[in-house]
Design an enzyme around this catalytic site. Structure first.
Site, PDB file in Angstrom:
ATOM      1  N   ASN A   8      55.902  -1.831  30.454  1.00 32.88           N
ATOM      2  CA  ASN A   8      55.108  -2.901  29.847  1.00 32.88           C
ATOM      3  C   ASN A   8      54.670  -2.412  28.476  1.00 32.88           C
ATOM      4  OD1 ASN A   8      53.252  -4.812  29.105  1.00 32.88           O
ATOM      5  ND2 ASN A   8      51.747  -4.314  30.710  1.00 32.88           N
ATOM      6  N   TRP A   9      55.371  -2.903  27.464  1.00 33.37           N
ATOM      7  CA  TRP A   9      55.089  -2.400  26.111  1.00 33.37           C
ATOM      8  C   TRP A   9      53.815  -2.995  25.524  1.00 33.37           C
ATOM      9  CZ3 TRP A   9      60.525  -2.319  23.252  1.00 33.37           C
ATOM     10  CH2 TRP A   9      61.252  -1.211  23.709  1.00 33.37           C
ATOM     11  N   LYS A  10      53.253  -3.996  26.205  1.00 29.85           N
ATOM     12  CA  LYS A  10      52.041  -4.661  25.674  1.00 29.85           C
ATOM     13  C   LYS A  10      52.311  -5.088  24.227  1.00 29.85           C
ATOM     14  CE  LYS A  10      49.414  -2.191  29.097  1.00 29.85           C
ATOM     15  NZ  LYS A  10      48.165  -1.534  29.514  1.00 29.85           N
ATOM     16  N   HIS A  95      48.297  -9.881  34.617  1.00 28.15           N
ATOM     17  CA  HIS A  95      47.895  -8.514  34.254  1.00 28.15           C
ATOM     18  C   HIS A  95      46.379  -8.477  34.056  1.00 28.15           C
ATOM     19  CE1 HIS A  95      47.386  -4.814  32.016  1.00 28.15           C
ATOM     20  NE2 HIS A  95      48.552  -4.443  32.512  1.00 28.15           N
ATOM     21  N   GLU A  97      44.577  -7.165  31.922  1.00 28.73           N
ATOM     22  CA  GLU A  97      44.114  -7.408  30.549  1.00 28.73           C
ATOM     23  C   GLU A  97      44.044  -8.902  30.271  1.00 28.73           C
ATOM     24  OE1 GLU A  97      46.938  -4.889  28.534  1.00 28.73           O
ATOM     25  OE2 GLU A  97      45.929  -3.122  29.350  1.00 28.73           O
ATOM     26  N   GLU A 164      47.513  -2.435  40.385  1.00 34.69           N
ATOM     27  CA  GLU A 164      47.029  -1.678  39.235  1.00 34.69           C
ATOM     28  C   GLU A 164      45.503  -1.644  39.268  1.00 34.69           C
ATOM     29  OE1 GLU A 164      50.124  -1.715  35.847  1.00 34.69           O
ATOM     30  OE2 GLU A 164      48.940  -3.520  35.643  1.00 34.69           O
ATOM     31  N   GLY A 170      45.330   2.673  31.282  1.00 35.58           N
ATOM     32  CA  GLY A 170      45.102   3.122  29.915  1.00 35.58           C
ATOM     33  C   GLY A 170      43.965   4.119  29.789  1.00 35.58           C
ATOM     34  N   SER A 202      48.153   4.497  34.299  1.00 32.72           N
ATOM     35  CA  SER A 202      48.290   5.883  33.816  1.00 32.72           C
ATOM     36  C   SER A 202      49.411   6.662  34.499  1.00 32.72           C
ATOM     37  CB  SER A 202      46.958   6.636  33.927  1.00 32.72           C
ATOM     38  OG  SER A 202      45.976   6.006  33.119  1.00 32.72           O
ATOM     39  N   GLY A 223      52.532   1.428  31.205  1.00 38.06           N
ATOM     40  CA  GLY A 223      52.134   0.998  29.872  1.00 38.06           C
ATOM     41  C   GLY A 223      52.385   2.109  28.867  1.00 38.06           C
ATOM     42  N   GLY A 224      51.323   2.846  28.542  1.00 32.35           N
ATOM     43  CA  GLY A 224      51.375   3.868  27.484  1.00 32.35           C
ATOM     44  C   GLY A 224      52.598   4.772  27.515  1.00 32.35           C
TER      45      GLY A 224
HETATM   46  P1  PGA Z   1      49.056   2.351  31.497  1.00 36.90           P
HETATM   47  O1  PGA Z   1      49.189   0.757  31.660  1.00 36.90           O
HETATM   48  O2  PGA Z   1      50.286   2.949  32.080  1.00 36.90           O
HETATM   49  O3  PGA Z   1      48.943   2.557  30.007  1.00 36.90           O
HETATM   50  O4  PGA Z   1      47.811   2.747  32.239  1.00 36.90           O
HETATM   51  C1  PGA Z   1      49.702   0.205  32.843  1.00 36.90           C
HETATM   52  C2  PGA Z   1      49.683  -1.303  32.737  1.00 36.90           C
HETATM   53  O5  PGA Z   1      48.722  -1.836  32.167  1.00 36.90           O
HETATM   54  O6  PGA Z   1      50.602  -1.996  33.199  1.00 36.90           O
END
Ligand code: PGA
Length: 240
Positions: A8-10, A95, A97, A164, A170, A202, A223-224
């Site tokens: 997930n590149w956001k 998600h 977010e 999640e 994050g 994470s 994500g990251g």
């Molecule tokens: P993260 O994000 O790996 O940066 O914690 C995961 C996500 O939000 O899907």
């Protein structure tokens, strides 16, 4: 069940990132990952330019959100059908977010329904906050989210759940293998045997093996650590 490693590149990247599938493929050639599905969900504008590079490297493409309706007066929105037409096969919905921005379970179910109606795969995200976890409510929160955000009558083979925990996204904090085992077993009981359940929060090369070898973990949503192809590849290689 084939594991899924989902990036997930956001809101990261630019047009040069269409070369990332080739970069990934140099590290793990597709012949060496035939038993693993690899998915990249870039920002929407980069889906179409990435179709060819992704196809050449056997990497799936997905989107990070969609609107529940097929079309209409919804400025700035994109429908599941539009995402399909440019080459997406998966859509992340709900998600945390986006839930934090006001998305509801009912709205997420409507989006997942729209994704399914196009023959695409929704990745429905669930997870508790730190406050809810500390109050001992993690299982109940997740059960309620699943009950209300999976469309009724959905073919459970056709949906993917991503667990999640919000406090692990994050933040560098990962749930312990014991926490993950408990929650994934809980989700498995609710969704049944046919559904892939991903863990997210994470995930990085250093913890990937222990997470991915936990029972009822069928992959990861990253994500990251997914922004760097070397670390995405190392996570992929950690699949048990
Ligand atoms: P993260 O994000 O790996 O940066 O914690 C995961 C996500 O939000 O899907």
């Amino acid at each position: 069940m084939k594991p899924l490693i989902a990036a997930n590149w956001k809101m990261h990247g630019d047009m040069s990132w269409r070369d990332k599938p080739a970069e990934f493929d140099k590290i793990i050639p597709r012949a060496n990952r035939q038993n693993i599905d690899v998915l990249i969900c870039p920002p929407t504008p980069f889906i179409a330019p990435m179709v060819l590079p992704a196809k050449r490297t056997d990497i799936w493409l997905g989107a990070q959100n969609c609107h529940a309706e097929q079309s209409g007066a919804h400025t700035g929105e994109v429908s599941a059908g539009m995402l399909k037409s440019v080459g997406a096969n998966f859509v992340i919905v709900g998600h945390s977010e986006r839930r934090a921005g006001g998305e509801t379970d009912a709205g997420i179910a409507a989006k997942a329904q729209a994704v399914l109606a196009e023959g695409l795969t929704p990745i429905i995200c669930v997870g508790e906050s730190l406050k809810q976890r500390e109050a001992g409510q993690a299982n109940d929160v997740v059960s309620a989210q699943l009950a209300a955000s999976i469309p009724h009558n959905a073919d459970m083979k056709a949906v993917i759940i991503a667990y999640e925990p919000i406090w692990a996204i994050g933040t560098g904090k990962t749930a312990t293998p014991a926490d993950i085992k408990t929650l994934h077993a809980h989700i498995r009981k609710i969704v049944g045997r046919a559904t892939r359940i991903l863990y997210g929060g994470s995930v990085k090369p250093a913890n990937a093996h222990s997470i991915l070898s936990t029972p009822n973990v069928n992959g990861a949503l990253i994500g990251g650590a997914s922004l760097d192809m070397q670390s995405l590849a190392e996570i992929t290689q950690a699949v048990a």
